[in-house]
Scaffold this active site. Structure first.
Site, PDB file in Angstrom:
ATOM      1  N   PRO A   2      36.327 -38.334  -1.775  1.00 58.24           N
ATOM      2  CA  PRO A   2      37.448 -38.083  -2.563  1.00 58.24           C
ATOM      3  C   PRO A   2      37.666 -36.989  -3.383  1.00 58.24           C
ATOM      4  CG  PRO A   2      36.443 -40.055  -2.724  1.00 58.24           C
ATOM      5  CD  PRO A   2      35.653 -39.519  -2.048  1.00 58.24           C
ATOM      6  N   GLU A   3      38.398 -35.961  -3.228  1.00 59.64           N
ATOM      7  CA  GLU A   3      38.739 -35.080  -4.313  1.00 59.64           C
ATOM      8  C   GLU A   3      40.303 -35.269  -4.748  1.00 59.64           C
ATOM      9  OE1 GLU A   3      37.458 -31.014  -3.013  1.00 59.64           O
ATOM     10  OE2 GLU A   3      36.065 -31.853  -1.962  1.00 59.64           O
ATOM     11  N   LYS A  67      39.716 -36.184 -10.656  1.00 56.42           N
ATOM     12  CA  LYS A  67      39.474 -37.101  -9.710  1.00 56.42           C
ATOM     13  C   LYS A  67      39.296 -38.536 -10.555  1.00 56.42           C
ATOM     14  CE  LYS A  67      36.488 -33.641  -7.912  1.00 56.42           C
ATOM     15  NZ  LYS A  67      35.208 -33.204  -7.766  1.00 56.42           N
ATOM     16  N   ARG A 299      24.896 -27.089  -3.947  1.00 59.79           N
ATOM     17  CA  ARG A 299      25.684 -27.443  -3.061  1.00 59.79           C
ATOM     18  C   ARG A 299      25.957 -26.864  -1.757  1.00 59.79           C
ATOM     19  NH1 ARG A 299      28.220 -31.008  -6.840  1.00 59.79           N
ATOM     20  NH2 ARG A 299      26.399 -32.166  -7.110  1.00 59.79           N
TER      21      ARG A 299
END
Length: 314
Positions: A2-3, A67, A299
């Site tokens: 979830p962003e 978030k 990342r």
DNA sequence: AGACGCGCCTGCAGGC
DNA sequence: TGCCTGCAGGCGCGTC
């Protein structure tokens, strides 16, 4: 994962289901959910404290910055009727982390094995009756990267936010967001632009997926150094990020029912129409060049080496 | 002080 | 078949 758009989609559903309801009780099934990922030494008394702090409170609404999502809590209905007007003084912070989900259930429903905490709710105060059936909001989180906590509200970047969210910046979809200030702050950074976009203290809400998408759409290489990039280009990335996240939000505000307040953290609950993320080795939708994958700041990053020319610093 | 890297978690994919 | 390793990722915190 979830962003911002996913969290906002959840928030909308949670707000609909909980605003005005009273928390009649709570249960912490796995106390680790009350700690951060760095502070997992939670004793049983923390769970007791959490339950005591939220029980009897009235939920005013669900809010969000980046978030981070939280329920604003008011006084108990009984006290409220004595005259106090609803000024939230406390919040229940909910961070979904990687795999967190919030679902509305009937009390008799089977408990999913990854359920970490339960809020027992009732509409219209504590009185019973067929119109006020008890129901539950359950926090389900496979990986326990998510977090729940009772927090005082503090002022930060033009709003009241839970204390542990006071360090994050405004997100591009909120009224308090100031693009000019954000670009000025961004332009001071000497780290990779991709990493800067993920820095929640600079602007919040962007995660790995939308960072890659924003850079692809703006045609800027993830390794560009913000301090050496024209501010008009930085502005373009911010605009791309804002647009791709609001598009995703439009596509995500679907499918609500009593048992499902959405977000399937594992598979993604809507088709995000991703152009770069997860497309390593596939052809760029714009020019046909193979999308490259590389690790930036730990990342995985995806980009088109042709549409996003590498920076030529010397 | 800014930048970086680790650890927290679980499930699953891939290799042997 | 079964075990092991690596990977995914947000974020807080320790370190340089």
């Amino acid at each position: 994962m979830p962003e911002l758009p996913e969290v906002e989609s959840v928030r909308l559903g949670v707000h609909e289901w909980t605003a005005g309801a009273t928390i009649t009780g709570a249960e912490v099934i796995d106390p680790r959910i009350l700690g951060t990922t760095s502070q997992r030494r939670i004793d049983a008394s923390a769970a007791d404290g959490f339950v005591a702090a939220v029980t009897g409170r009235r939920i005013i609404g669900a809010e969000r910055r980046g978030k981070f999502m939280w329920l604003t809590l008011g006084e108990t209905p009984a006290l409220d009727q004595l005259g106090g007007h609803e000024a939230p003084d406390l919040s229940l912070l909910i961070h979904l982390g990687m795999s967190g989900q919030l679902r509305v259930h009937q009390p008799s429903d089977e408990i999913h094995r990854h359920t970490r905490a339960i809020l027992r709710l009732q509409r219209g105060g504590a009185q019973s009756g067929p119109a006020h059936e008890p129901y539950e909001l359950r926090f389900i989180d496979q990986r326990i990267f998510g977090h729940l906590g009772v927090q005082p509200l503090v002022h930060a970047s033009g709003r009241l936010v839970p204390a542990s969210a006071n360090h994050i910046a405004a997100d591009p979809l909120e009224a308090a967001f100031e693009p000019g200030l954000t670009i000025t702050a961004l332009a001071k950074k000497r780290t990779a632009l991709k990493s800067a976009l993920l820095d929640q203290t600079l602007l919040s809400g962007i995660g790995n997926i939308y960072a890659d998408e924003a850079l692809f759409r703006a045609g800027i290489h993830p390794l560009a150094i913000p301090a050496r990039t024209r501010q008009s280009r930085l502005a373009a990335v911010l605009e791309s990020a804002t647009r791709v996240m609001s598009d995703a939000l439009q596509a995500g505000g679907t499918s609500f029912d009593a048992l499902y307040v959405n977000v399937n953290g594992e598979s993604g609950y809507f088709d995000r129409a991703l152009l770069a993320y997860g497309r390593g080795g596939q052809e760029c939708v714009r020019c046909g060049t193979e999308i490259e994958k590389m690790t930036i700041g730990g990342r995985t990053s995806h980009f088109c080496p042709n549409c996003q020319k590498p920076p030529r610093y010397r």
